[in-house]
Design a protein around this motif. Structure first.
Motif, PDB file in Angstrom:
ATOM      1  N   LEU A   1       0.881  -1.159   0.060  1.00 51.58           N
ATOM      2  CA  LEU A   1       0.016   0.118   0.143  1.00 51.58           C
ATOM      3  C   LEU A   1       0.936   1.156  -0.088  1.00 51.58           C
ATOM      4  O   LEU A   1       0.467   2.301  -0.111  1.00 51.58           O
ATOM      5  N   ALA A   2       2.247   0.991   0.204  1.00 48.89           N
ATOM      6  CA  ALA A   2       3.033   2.180   0.228  1.00 48.89           C
ATOM      7  C   ALA A   2       3.157   2.945  -1.022  1.00 48.89           C
ATOM      8  O   ALA A   2       3.650   4.050  -1.349  1.00 48.89           O
ATOM      9  N   SER A   3       2.801   2.068  -2.292  1.00 47.22           N
ATOM     10  CA  SER A   3       2.964   2.565  -3.606  1.00 47.22           C
ATOM     11  C   SER A   3       1.723   3.373  -3.935  1.00 47.22           C
ATOM     12  O   SER A   3       0.870   2.999  -3.828  1.00 47.22           O
ATOM     13  N   PRO A   4       2.145   4.427  -4.487  1.00 48.35           N
ATOM     14  CA  PRO A   4       1.088   5.598  -5.052  1.00 48.35           C
ATOM     15  C   PRO A   4       0.332   4.705  -6.374  1.00 48.35           C
ATOM     16  O   PRO A   4      -0.821   5.254  -6.694  1.00 48.35           O
ATOM     17  N   ASN A   5       0.943   3.695  -7.006  1.00 53.31           N
ATOM     18  CA  ASN A   5       0.041   2.978  -8.025  1.00 53.31           C
ATOM     19  C   ASN A   5      -1.007   2.193  -7.305  1.00 53.31           C
ATOM     20  O   ASN A   5      -1.913   2.040  -8.260  1.00 53.31           O
ATOM     21  N   VAL A   6      -1.025   1.952  -6.056  1.00 48.65           N
ATOM     22  CA  VAL A   6      -2.019   1.183  -5.610  1.00 48.65           C
ATOM     23  C   VAL A   6      -3.364   2.045  -5.014  1.00 48.65           C
ATOM     24  O   VAL A   6      -3.164   2.695  -4.272  1.00 48.65           O
ATOM     25  N   ARG A   7      -4.252   2.062  -5.804  1.00 46.79           N
ATOM     26  CA  ARG A   7      -5.570   2.740  -5.460  1.00 46.79           C
ATOM     27  C   ARG A   7      -6.477   2.117  -4.482  1.00 46.79           C
ATOM     28  O   ARG A   7      -7.588   2.862  -4.359  1.00 46.79           O
ATOM     29  N   GLY A   8      -6.335   1.116  -3.897  1.00 42.24           N
ATOM     30  CA  GLY A   8      -7.200   0.406  -2.866  1.00 42.24           C
ATOM     31  C   GLY A   8      -6.821  -1.262  -2.757  1.00 42.24           C
ATOM     32  O   GLY A   8      -6.164  -1.526  -3.438  1.00 42.24           O
ATOM     33  N   MET A   9      -7.901  -1.882  -2.116  1.00 46.02           N
ATOM     34  CA  MET A   9      -7.960  -3.162  -1.783  1.00 46.02           C
ATOM     35  C   MET A   9      -9.237  -3.682  -1.990  1.00 46.02           C
ATOM     36  O   MET A   9     -10.395  -3.062  -1.751  1.00 46.02           O
ATOM     37  N   VAL A  10      -9.166  -4.932  -2.491  1.00 44.27           N
ATOM     38  CA  VAL A  10     -10.478  -5.643  -2.596  1.00 44.27           C
ATOM     39  C   VAL A  10     -10.288  -7.095  -1.802  1.00 44.27           C
ATOM     40  O   VAL A  10      -9.708  -7.931  -2.077  1.00 44.27           O
ATOM     41  N   VAL A  11     -10.874  -7.124  -0.561  1.00 46.96           N
ATOM     42  CA  VAL A  11     -10.792  -8.124   0.138  1.00 46.96           C
ATOM     43  C   VAL A  11     -12.152  -8.869   0.464  1.00 46.96           C
ATOM     44  O   VAL A  11     -13.046  -8.392   0.810  1.00 46.96           O
ATOM     45  N   GLY A  12     -12.092 -10.130   0.599  1.00 46.66           N
ATOM     46  CA  GLY A  12     -13.374 -10.965   0.711  1.00 46.66           C
ATOM     47  C   GLY A  12     -13.230 -11.657   2.049  1.00 46.66           C
ATOM     48  O   GLY A  12     -13.318 -11.193   3.119  1.00 46.66           O
TER      49      GLY A  12
END
Length: 297
Positions: free
Chosen positions: A262-273
């Motif tokens: 998550l430290a990367s600016p490329n990561v815009r979120g998470m999808v977790v089930g």
């Protein structure tokens, strides 16, 4: 707080039986989210499209997601926590949540191809048996998600690839997100499909997925967290959401890997089930809150 109990489930069943038109009415009238930035600046979506593919396992429980009332209860509890922005699911799940009043102001991503049923000989031939672009746009949802598994030894792969490319184009025509979840996958000696989670394989699958269709303007990639996420994220300029993956016995190590990615600016979120809905200690709220804390700048 929304309570999911025998009475509320009975209400859902009654409405489905006697007033099915109510589902479309609720979709049309629901409060829309303000965008895809997310409450923390990044999206956190709860995923529950596994049951439609016959994948019900969470941890050691082979039928964990098979009890619909229990699954809905856990989803509603997660959706009510601060920082949770929405849901990814098939129509049955999303419509149950609409009837329970749990999707006001939430991002909704419809799951599109669920035909590759888990454990079947035709699993890679992942037919689009869920939402299509038109139904997603008509309901006012924010995007569609597709699973894109590449098996180098299975001739059914190109059909799935073509179907995913068509879906990306159709979603883009409606100006809604196309969330593509790519893997390079192979059958093990027992005939079960396993996703290759080496860095090289994830980089390759991401680059192929990014090139699908005639435009990538509305395409986001849903990628697993692997050892060398720097290399994976360097492979694309598309927005990336992290895949939560299987329930881990070592939740601390799993959360540490997410936090690093998550430290990367490329990561815009998470999808977790399953990791949030069926954590090892059973505490949905604590698992969600810990994930939100990771995502907060």
């Amino acid at each position: 707080m929304t309570t999911v109990n025998a009475e509320s489930i009975a209400g859902v069943v009654t409405t489905r039986a006697l007033h099915p038109e109510r589902i479309a009415e609720l979709a049309a009238s629901r409060q829309q989210p303000t965008g895809l930035a997310g409450e923390t600046g990044r999206l956190l979506l709860v995923a529950a499209d596994h049951p439609a593919r016959g994948a019900l396992r969470a941890g050691d429980n082979a039928l964990a997601m098979g009890d619909r009332a229990e699954l809905l209860s856990r989803m509603v509890r997660a959706l009510e926590r601060p920082g949770v922005d929405g849901v990814l699911g098939t129509a049955d799940i999303i419509e149950d949540l609409l009837l329970l009043g749990a999707l006001e102001g939430k991002v909704v991503i419809g799951s599109m191809n669920r035909g590759g049923l888990a454990g079947t000989v035709f699993e890679i031939d992942d037919r689009f048996t869920g939402y299509d672009a038109g139904s997603i746009a008509a309901a006012g949802y924010q995007g569609g998600k597709m699973l894109f598994r590449i098996d180098p030894e299975d001739h059914a792969t190109p059909a799935t690839m073509q179907a995913c490319a068509n879906a990306v184009d159709e979603l883009a025509a409606h100006q809604v997100m196309a969330m593509v979840e790519p893997f390079i996958s192979r059958r093990d000696p027992d005939g079960r499909i396993r996703n290759d989670l080496t860095t090289d394989a994830v980089v390759r699958s991401a680059t192929v997925a990014a090139g699908l269709a005639s435009t990538s303007a509305y395409t986001w990639l849903k990628l697993p967290v692997v050892d060398d996420m720097d290399a994976v994220l360097a492979a694309t300029t598309l927005p990336v959401v992290l895949l939560g993956g299987e329930v881990s016995a070592d939740q601390g190590a799993q959360f540490a890997a997410w936090s690093k990615a998550l430290a990367s600016p490329n990561v815009r979120g998470m999808v977790v089930g399953r990791t949030l809905l069926f954590p090892p200690d059973g505490n949905v709220e604590a698992a969600v809150d810990a994930t939100v804390e990771m995502m907060t700048p």
